[in-house]
Design a protein around this motif. Structure first.
Motif, PDB file in Angstrom:
ATOM      1  N   SER A  26       5.316   7.927 -40.968  1.00  0.00           N
ATOM      2  CA  SER A  26       5.185   6.989 -42.084  1.00  0.00           C
ATOM      3  C   SER A  26       5.074   7.691 -43.436  1.00  0.00           C
ATOM      4  O   SER A  26       5.619   7.220 -44.432  1.00  0.00           O
ATOM      5  N   LYS A  58       8.567   8.822 -44.440  1.00  0.00           N
ATOM      6  CA  LYS A  58       9.377   7.672 -44.847  1.00  0.00           C
ATOM      7  C   LYS A  58       8.958   7.176 -46.226  1.00  0.00           C
ATOM      8  O   LYS A  58       9.798   6.785 -47.036  1.00  0.00           O
ATOM      9  N   GLU A  59       7.671   7.217 -46.508  1.00  0.00           N
ATOM     10  CA  GLU A  59       7.186   6.787 -47.821  1.00  0.00           C
ATOM     11  C   GLU A  59       7.720   7.712 -48.915  1.00  0.00           C
ATOM     12  O   GLU A  59       8.141   7.249 -49.982  1.00  0.00           O
TER      13      GLU A  59
END
Length: 97
Positions: free
Chosen positions: A40, A43-44
């Motif tokens: 995550s 991806k951020e």
């Protein structure tokens, strides 16, 4: 201590152009995302955009992503941006065997 695989500033300080470095790290992150190797945080960072402040580190990756980077990244780190995705793909295929 966090493991850093690559950092844009390292390349810039060594004389590479910021544009070339950003393009290279963008190609790496896009490849890792395509293969499902970003977690995550990774991806951020992709969503926020890649710039000259980016560093590629272990907290951005899944367990498999960290294993891949440990095994293969040093072999492709000096590829130009235009060849990075192809070099990573070849290393990934070999690594998965």
């Amino acid at each position: 201590m966090i493991k850093i695989y690559d950092k844009a500033q390292w390349h810039i300080d060594a004389g590479e152009s910021a544009g070339a470095v950003v393009a290279k790290l963008k190609a790496v992150l896009e490849f890792l995302d395509l293969k499902g190797l970003l977690d995550s945080e990774g991806k951020e960072i992709m969503e926020l955009g890649i710039d000259s402040s980016v560093s590629l580190h272990e907290r951005m990756l899944t367990d498999e992503g960290r294993n891949f980077m440990e095994s293969c990244y040093d072999k492709v780190i000096n590829q130009p941006a235009g060849e990075m995705a192809q070099a990573l793909e070849q290393e990934y295929r070999d690594w998965k065997l």
